[in-house]
Write a protein that holds these residues in place. Structure first.
Motif, mmCIF file in Angstrom:
data_model
loop_
_atom_site.group_PDB
_atom_site.id
_atom_site.type_symbol
_atom_site.label_atom_id
_atom_site.label_comp_id
_atom_site.label_asym_id
_atom_site.label_seq_id
_atom_site.Cartn_x
_atom_site.Cartn_y
_atom_site.Cartn_z
ATOM 1 N N TYR A 61 0.841 -1.121 -0.052
ATOM 2 C CA TYR A 61 -0.287 -0.034 -0.070
ATOM 3 C C TYR A 61 0.865 1.128 0.110
ATOM 4 O O TYR A 61 0.477 2.189 -0.829
ATOM 5 C CB TYR A 61 -1.017 -0.005 1.014
ATOM 6 C CG TYR A 61 -1.554 1.220 1.356
ATOM 7 C CD1 TYR A 61 -2.769 1.646 0.721
ATOM 8 C CD2 TYR A 61 -0.970 1.987 2.199
ATOM 9 C CE1 TYR A 61 -3.155 2.651 0.946
ATOM 10 C CE2 TYR A 61 -1.764 3.252 2.698
ATOM 11 C CZ TYR A 61 -2.754 3.876 1.775
ATOM 12 O OH TYR A 61 -3.369 4.909 1.969
ATOM 13 N N ASN A 62 1.958 1.204 1.086
ATOM 14 C CA ASN A 62 2.747 2.516 0.744
ATOM 15 C C ASN A 62 3.488 2.668 -0.388
ATOM 16 O O ASN A 62 3.746 3.855 -0.538
ATOM 17 C CB ASN A 62 3.609 2.466 2.146
ATOM 18 C CG ASN A 62 3.035 2.586 3.387
ATOM 19 O OD1 ASN A 62 2.170 3.287 3.638
ATOM 20 N ND2 ASN A 62 3.358 1.685 4.549
ATOM 21 N N LYS B 48 0.970 4.166 -2.798
ATOM 22 C CA LYS B 48 0.697 5.676 -2.466
ATOM 23 C C LYS B 48 1.844 6.446 -2.756
ATOM 24 O O LYS B 48 1.579 7.574 -3.393
ATOM 25 C CB LYS B 48 0.245 5.557 -0.999
ATOM 26 C CG LYS B 48 -0.060 6.945 -0.535
ATOM 27 C CD LYS B 48 -0.329 6.965 1.082
ATOM 28 C CE LYS B 48 -0.733 8.345 1.332
ATOM 29 N NZ LYS B 48 -0.954 8.435 2.962
ATOM 30 N N GLN C 200 1.815 9.719 -5.270
ATOM 31 C CA GLN C 200 2.136 11.052 -4.851
ATOM 32 C C GLN C 200 3.394 11.613 -5.850
ATOM 33 O O GLN C 200 3.236 12.787 -6.165
ATOM 34 C CB GLN C 200 3.129 10.950 -3.256
ATOM 35 C CG GLN C 200 1.985 10.705 -2.202
ATOM 36 C CD GLN C 200 1.118 11.914 -1.976
ATOM 37 O OE1 GLN C 200 1.292 13.130 -2.301
ATOM 38 N NE2 GLN C 200 -0.155 11.659 -1.574
ATOM 39 N N ASP D 237 -5.095 12.000 4.034
ATOM 40 C CA ASP D 237 -4.925 10.486 3.542
ATOM 41 C C ASP D 237 -3.388 10.504 3.236
ATOM 42 O O ASP D 237 -2.608 11.152 3.063
ATOM 43 C CB ASP D 237 -5.534 10.139 2.279
ATOM 44 C CG ASP D 237 -6.975 9.701 2.420
ATOM 45 O OD1 ASP D 237 -7.368 9.734 3.618
ATOM 46 O OD2 ASP D 237 -7.523 9.850 1.368
#
Length: 155
Positions: free
Chosen positions: A120-121, A124, A128, A155
């Motif tokens: 997930y990171n 993300k 970004q 978020d």
């Protein structure tokens, strides 16, 4: 004219067929044997010049050896107290692990959860970076792009 050319040759001018920029042939060795090269120079020394001595004789180790003295007895009390605190924390953690195992949590489930959080990171972070590049292209801040894509600033 021929006499001038002959005079030129006599004064050390280059013989016919040899240009002025060409190197002259090396002179033959004087003793008739092969030319001797000077002996090679010795390699530079890595130690200071001067008298030969043991360079490690005055080495002082940066590691201090423990000395037994009466003040050490007073220093053991805080270490014993710290050891007892760590043992208490260890027992508390063992109890917590036992309690979580009793509630149905497993180590495999925890590993899977951690793996999913890493994935997930990474996703993300990629999003970004894309938002940052788009903001640069449009000449706006990334904060201004969040509402356009339905994202929350928290978020």
């Amino acid at each position: 004219m021929q006499s001038e050319a002959g005079a030129e040759r006599g004064r050390g001018a280059a013989p016919a067929g040899q240009g002025a920029l060409e190197k002259p042939e090396p002179a033959a060795p004087s003793k008739g044997g092969p030319s001797r090269r000077p002996p090679p120079r010795p390699l530079p020394s890595r130690t200071p010049t001067g008298t030969w001595r043991n360079h490690n004789a005055h080495f002082k180790s940066p590691v201090l050896l423990p000395k037994a003295c009466p003040s050490d007895v007073a220093n053991t009390e805080p270490l014993q107290q710290e050891t007892e605190e760590l043992e208490h924390k260890d027992r508390a953690l063992e109890q917590e692990i036992g309690q979580l195992s009793a509630e149905g949590f497993s180590l495999e489930e925890l590993d899977r959860h951690i793996t999913l959080l890493h994935e997930y990171n990474e996703i993300k972070d990629a999003g970004q970076r894309l938002l940052g590049q788009l903001a640069v292209i449009r000449g706006v801040t990334t904060k201004e792009l969040y509402p356009e894509f339905g994202l929350d600033l928290n978020d």
